[in-house]
Design an enzyme around this catalytic site. Sequence first.
Site, PDB file in Angstrom:
ATOM      1  N   PRO A   7     -65.148 -33.495  56.285  1.00  0.00           N
ATOM      2  CA  PRO A   7     -64.928 -32.043  56.229  1.00  0.00           C
ATOM      3  C   PRO A   7     -63.997 -31.611  57.351  1.00  0.00           C
ATOM      4  O   PRO A   7     -64.397 -31.556  58.509  1.00  0.00           O
ATOM      5  CB  PRO A   7     -66.335 -31.475  56.440  1.00  0.00           C
ATOM      6  CG  PRO A   7     -67.026 -32.504  57.284  1.00  0.00           C
ATOM      7  CD  PRO A   7     -66.446 -33.835  56.895  1.00  0.00           C
ATOM      8  N   MET A   8     -62.745 -31.336  57.015  1.00  0.00           N
ATOM      9  CA  MET A   8     -61.760 -30.941  58.029  1.00  0.00           C
ATOM     10  C   MET A   8     -61.394 -29.484  57.817  1.00  0.00           C
ATOM     11  O   MET A   8     -60.606 -29.153  56.925  1.00  0.00           O
ATOM     12  CB  MET A   8     -60.539 -31.855  57.948  1.00  0.00           C
ATOM     13  CG  MET A   8     -60.843 -33.290  58.351  1.00  0.00           C
ATOM     14  SD  MET A   8     -59.428 -34.399  58.138  1.00  0.00           S
ATOM     15  CE  MET A   8     -59.548 -34.739  56.373  1.00  0.00           C
ATOM     16  N   GLU A   9     -61.981 -28.614  58.633  1.00  0.00           N
ATOM     17  CA  GLU A   9     -61.812 -27.164  58.477  1.00  0.00           C
ATOM     18  C   GLU A   9     -60.346 -26.784  58.645  1.00  0.00           C
ATOM     19  O   GLU A   9     -59.686 -27.193  59.590  1.00  0.00           O
ATOM     20  CB  GLU A   9     -62.674 -26.443  59.524  1.00  0.00           C
ATOM     21  CG  GLU A   9     -62.906 -24.977  59.223  1.00  0.00           C
ATOM     22  CD  GLU A   9     -61.832 -24.091  59.819  1.00  0.00           C
ATOM     23  OE1 GLU A   9     -61.581 -23.009  59.263  1.00  0.00           O
ATOM     24  OE2 GLU A   9     -61.254 -24.486  60.835  1.00  0.00           O
ATOM     25  N   CYS A  98     -68.645 -29.658  65.163  1.00  0.00           N
ATOM     26  CA  CYS A  98     -67.371 -28.953  65.276  1.00  0.00           C
ATOM     27  C   CYS A  98     -67.063 -28.619  66.731  1.00  0.00           C
ATOM     28  O   CYS A  98     -67.867 -27.964  67.412  1.00  0.00           O
ATOM     29  CB  CYS A  98     -67.389 -27.675  64.445  1.00  0.00           C
ATOM     30  SG  CYS A  98     -65.869 -26.693  64.590  1.00  0.00           S
ATOM     31  N   GLY A 200     -64.639 -41.955  62.932  1.00  0.00           N
ATOM     32  CA  GLY A 200     -63.821 -41.903  64.134  1.00  0.00           C
ATOM     33  C   GLY A 200     -62.888 -43.085  64.295  1.00  0.00           C
ATOM     34  O   GLY A 200     -63.320 -44.244  64.321  1.00  0.00           O
ATOM     35  N   GLU A 201     -61.575 -42.818  64.364  1.00  0.00           N
ATOM     36  CA  GLU A 201     -60.537 -43.803  64.672  1.00  0.00           C
ATOM     37  C   GLU A 201     -60.429 -44.935  63.646  1.00  0.00           C
ATOM     38  O   GLU A 201     -60.118 -46.077  64.012  1.00  0.00           O
ATOM     39  CB  GLU A 201     -60.737 -44.387  66.071  1.00  0.00           C
ATOM     40  CG  GLU A 201     -60.451 -43.411  67.191  1.00  0.00           C
ATOM     41  CD  GLU A 201     -59.022 -42.863  67.177  1.00  0.00           C
ATOM     42  OE1 GLU A 201     -58.084 -43.660  67.151  1.00  0.00           O
ATOM     43  OE2 GLU A 201     -58.867 -41.629  67.188  1.00  0.00           O
ATOM     44  N   GLY A 223     -61.288 -39.118  58.202  1.00  0.00           N
ATOM     45  CA  GLY A 223     -60.774 -37.782  58.463  1.00  0.00           C
ATOM     46  C   GLY A 223     -59.265 -37.795  58.573  1.00  0.00           C
ATOM     47  O   GLY A 223     -58.549 -37.850  57.581  1.00  0.00           O
TER      48      GLY A 223
END
Length: 309
Positions: A7-9, A98, A200-201, A223
């Site tokens: 979920p990338m706002e 977030c 992550g990464e 992401g």
Amino acid sequence: MRVILAPMEGVADAPMRALLTRVGGYDMVVSEFIRVVDQLLPEKVFYRLCAELKHQCHTEAGTPVRLQLLGQNPDWMAENALRAVELGSRGVDLNYGCPAPMVNRSNGGAALLKEPETIYRVTKAVRDAVPAGKPVSAKIRLGWDDKSRCIEIAQAIESAGATELTVHARTKEEAYRPPAHWEYIAKIKQAVRLPIIANGEVWSREDYLKCQQVSGCDDVMLGRGALTVPNLAHVVKGTQTPMSWQEVKTLLIQYSDFEIVSEKEKYYPARIKQWLRFIARHYSEGEALFLQVRVLKHTPDILSLLKNS
């Protein structure tokens, strides 16, 4: 293994989710967060931020979508979670990660990592409100400015009855700076029985395999890497190599066609520049195109450049 789109706002909106899941490889998508403060939100808010609710909460490609909520009031979070599943969401995800200052100032998102008891109360209230057959998941970072309470936070979420947990392997203060501390995911995994998703990464198949080895997790959430290499879900599964630049450029045009007919059309120039900055991490042609696009302000000029470059 499962590969989940993060979920990338302000980035992974419905058009982007549709595009990336059409490319394929994703087993699930988590929506941009819906901010809950002190009321039961009207249905139109849910439909605006999770348009897939109108289609049995699947993207056009058929990938299931789980709606994400962000807030700190247990009662209002519970009421809105129930509304989300009544509208068709494939469960509810809770945002405890977030790092946006505006969110954190009002004690939302990653700010709650300083309050495991509040995380427990919010998660339990949502779990109690949502029918047993619907998943309640959560996404956390390793802490606010240190990692010392990451196991306590994960155990609070588990004891509150959550279904699964995604761990972004950085603190709030570390933001998106490398490295990701996958070894802490392994510590959390050993301390709880919840299914854990690593985040992550992960930018490549090699990154995924290293993350899998260090964290002990087969499931991964992608992401920024998903924006950099649009078929990254297939890449980490070992079924494809990164798509060609020509294929990426075709996606950029398709995305443009999605965005310019939506209510967010006025944001299109900023959105396409933002995406190109990610693409430029992997594609040298993307860097050259970004340098041309970044000085343009009007949608027709950007579209002309994309289609004729």
